[in-house]
Write a protein that holds these residues in place. Structure first.
Motif, PDB file in Angstrom:
ATOM      1  N   PHE A  50      60.602  42.928  63.525  1.00 42.54           N
ATOM      2  CA  PHE A  50      61.032  44.335  63.562  1.00 42.54           C
ATOM      3  C   PHE A  50      61.919  44.549  64.789  1.00 42.54           C
ATOM      4  O   PHE A  50      61.883  43.740  65.723  1.00 42.54           O
ATOM      5  CB  PHE A  50      59.845  45.309  63.546  1.00 42.54           C
ATOM      6  CG  PHE A  50      58.688  44.931  64.451  1.00 42.54           C
ATOM      7  CD1 PHE A  50      58.764  45.120  65.828  1.00 42.54           C
ATOM      8  CD2 PHE A  50      57.524  44.385  63.931  1.00 42.54           C
ATOM      9  CE1 PHE A  50      57.707  44.787  66.658  1.00 42.54           C
ATOM     10  CE2 PHE A  50      56.456  44.037  64.758  1.00 42.54           C
ATOM     11  CZ  PHE A  50      56.557  44.242  66.115  1.00 42.54           C
ATOM     12  N   GLY A  54      62.704  51.191  66.712  1.00 39.60           N
ATOM     13  CA  GLY A  54      62.722  51.457  65.274  1.00 39.60           C
ATOM     14  C   GLY A  54      63.483  52.744  64.962  1.00 39.60           C
ATOM     15  O   GLY A  54      63.985  53.434  65.857  1.00 39.60           O
ATOM     16  N   SER A 383      58.232  49.582  68.939  1.00 45.25           N
ATOM     17  CA  SER A 383      59.249  49.725  67.903  1.00 45.25           C
ATOM     18  C   SER A 383      59.054  51.014  67.110  1.00 45.25           C
ATOM     19  O   SER A 383      60.006  51.725  66.803  1.00 45.25           O
ATOM     20  CB  SER A 383      59.174  48.526  66.954  1.00 45.25           C
ATOM     21  OG  SER A 383      60.076  48.676  65.895  1.00 45.25           O
ATOM     22  N   GLN A 384      57.807  51.332  66.805  1.00 43.59           N
ATOM     23  CA  GLN A 384      57.541  52.337  65.788  1.00 43.59           C
ATOM     24  C   GLN A 384      57.306  53.753  66.315  1.00 43.59           C
ATOM     25  O   GLN A 384      57.626  54.726  65.636  1.00 43.59           O
ATOM     26  CB  GLN A 384      56.308  51.864  64.990  1.00 43.59           C
ATOM     27  CG  GLN A 384      56.098  52.552  63.670  1.00 43.59           C
ATOM     28  CD  GLN A 384      57.210  52.268  62.661  1.00 43.59           C
ATOM     29  OE1 GLN A 384      57.992  51.328  62.820  1.00 43.59           O
ATOM     30  NE2 GLN A 384      57.310  53.102  61.643  1.00 43.59           N
TER      31      GLN A 384
END
Ligand code: FAD
Length: 479
Positions: A50, A54, A383-384
């Protein structure tokens, strides 16, 4: 007075209480505000599959930068946009536009500090001054009653000392006018797919706690709403462990992470609220939580890159962690067969947000039940999460994984106990796992124990509609 200063906006995307920017407008005849999209921040982490940033966070950042540009234009200025490595881009800009100095805000973590060092070196040879301002915390590190290297290992000791001995500095005024030199090439805010390859703007999920629009204007609006329009601040201490909806906690974190709202401004608003509508445990508690945020920043200053290593702040090299991709993917995708964990992971995946209660549980589950390399979990959060903050994220993960500096904080979360306490009726789990909608409250947090007949009655087949548990959940029932 220098004729021209470049102000480099980083995680301080605001005009209110921005000491560095305020001083730049005072110290120079002309100011060139700049934001650089650092390409390294959007790269794919090949090993984990990933990107470092993000789409939820990228969207929030793009909106915050746009809002900053709009607000600067209202003051007669503008925001110059570039994409690349800030240390290279800024030194070139300083040359091109004959700036005498670059001002910016100081960051706590290693990568950001390395960029400051690299930029400072490049500027030195061109005789351009470089000044950094610490402006991301409630308390200024210079006002602390101890050296950063002597920050206490327990949060309580830290909190008691600063509450007693340190004053929070007042906020800086918002500059009224910004004088930009003529003929500056402004550049263009990139599209999301130019930052993260093959990406598009995330679709908003109606079940999410908030739509989270980036920028100072939205951040200040949220503050006004939470404090003044709805009075939710008054009951914050009682509601803050909630899981559903926009009201249970402030949701300030994303705006704080990008510096759209200053923590000192929040503090001053709490004081104003207390003076006008009364002080109580809840008004105190919001500031208490902001102190945790401060603490993790100072801990990052104290321990440097240790917070990113699997051995953690404790430098615990004896503990072994598993690098099991299959288990990690089950955790990421909310397919562990433990409804409370899965519901939280689905919320994170679909909205970029998760409550504090949820974060503690899923992190503990990854580190203490699955024994997975906790830095993978922290990297996925990085990332999220729409509100990813380097110090709060990696600092909290150190604590939950049990490699933080305070041994007393080494807690284990009994997921079943937590789920039944904070989601008694299973409402939260059912929101994110609709396939469990007909399972009664008494059974929803231990679906792995449903008999075949019960599965039939409740319309859920384990291993088909919902995964079988990947851990023995009954260990949590033997308390
Ligand atoms: C494993 C893990 C990872 C986390 N990662 C992040 C992160 O990347 N970014 C982030 O901002 N917070 C992080 N937190 C802390 C906390 O979960 C969030 O700040 C909070 O859930 C955000 O919601 P809120 O703004 O409504 O919080 P509120 O309850 O309204 O609190 C107000 C503010 O206080 C601060 N705060 C509250 N709790 C904490 C805490 N435990 N540590 C540090 N600051 C806190 C935040 O700035 C928050 O916005 C993490 C916690 C855990 C357990």
């Amino acid at each position: 007075m220098p004729k021209r200063i470049i102000y480099w906006f980083r995680n301080d995307l605001r005009l209110h209480d921005n000491e560095g920017f305020f001083k730049a407008t005072q110290d120079a005849e002309e100011v060139i505000p700049v934001f650089v999209f650092d390409t390294r921040q959007f790269q794919q982490l090949d090993r984990l599959g990933f990107p470092k940033t993000g789409t939820f966070r990228a969207k929030f950042l793009l909106e915050s930068v746009q809002n900053l540009q709009d607000n600067l234009r209202k003051k007669g200025g503008n925001l110059v946009i570039r994409t690349g490595k800030p240390e290279v881009v800024l030194s070139e800009l300083a040359r091109e536009y004959a700036a005498e100095a670059i001002y910016t805000s100081k960051e706590a973590a290693q990568e950001e500090a390395d960029i400051e060092t690299a930029l400072s070196k490049k500027l030195k040879v061109d005789n351009v001054d470089f000044e950094v301002f610490w402006q991301s915390t409630l308390y200024h590190p210079r006002d602390l009653p101890f050296w950063v290297s002597r920050i206490p290992d327990t949060f309580t000791e830290f909190r008691k000392a600063v509450e007693k001995l340190t004053k929070i500095r007042p906020t800086f005024a918002t500059p009224t006018v910004v004088r930009l030199p003529e003929g500056i090439e402004i550049g263009k805010i990139p599209e999301i797919y130019e930052l993260i390859l093959f990406s598009s703007l995330p679709v908003s999920d109606a079940r999410g706690v908030l739509p989270f629009h980036g920028g100072e204007t939205e951040g200040l609006r949220r503050l006004k709403n939470y404090f003044w329009d709805t009075d939710h601040l008054k009951v914050y201490k009682e509601t803050r462990n909630g899981l559903l909806g926009e009201d249970y906690s402030s949701k300030f974190s994303a705006w704080l992470a990008y510096g759209c709202v200053s923590p000192r401004h929040i503090y001053e608003e709490v004081k104003r609220y207390e003076a006008q509508r009364g002080a109580n445990e809840s008004t105190y508690w919001l500031v208490f939580e902001l102190l945790w945020r401060d603490y993790f920043r100072f801990i990052t200053l104290k321990f440097g890159s240790r917070i990113f290593k699997v051995s953690g702040i404790q430098h615990n090299i004896l503990q072994k962690w598993e690098n099991n991709q299959e288990r990690f993917q089950q955790w990421i995708n909310g397919k562990t067969g433990v409804p409370f964990v899965d519901a939280n992971m689905r919320e994170l995946q679909l909205t970029g947000f998760m409550s504090n209660r949820g974060r503690q549980n899923v992190a503990s589950f990854l580190a203490k039940d699955l024994h997975l390399n906790w830095t993978w979990g922290a990297a996925y959060f990085e990332s999220q999460l729409v509100d990813y903050d380097v110090c709060s994220n990696w600092g909290n993960w150190n604590y939950v994984a049990g490699v933080g500096n305070d041994p007393r904080e080494n807690r284990y979360f009994n997921i079943h106990t937590q789920a039944t306490r904070y989601d008694e009726q299973g409402e939260y789990v059912k929101t994110w796992l609709p396939q469990l909608a007909n399972v009664p409250a008494a059974k929803i947090h231990q679906v792995w124990n449903l008999s075949p007949a019960e599965q039939k009655t409740f319309g859920v087949q384990l291993g088909n509609d919902y995964p079988k548990a990947i851990v023995n959940g009954n260990k949590w029932l033997k308390r």
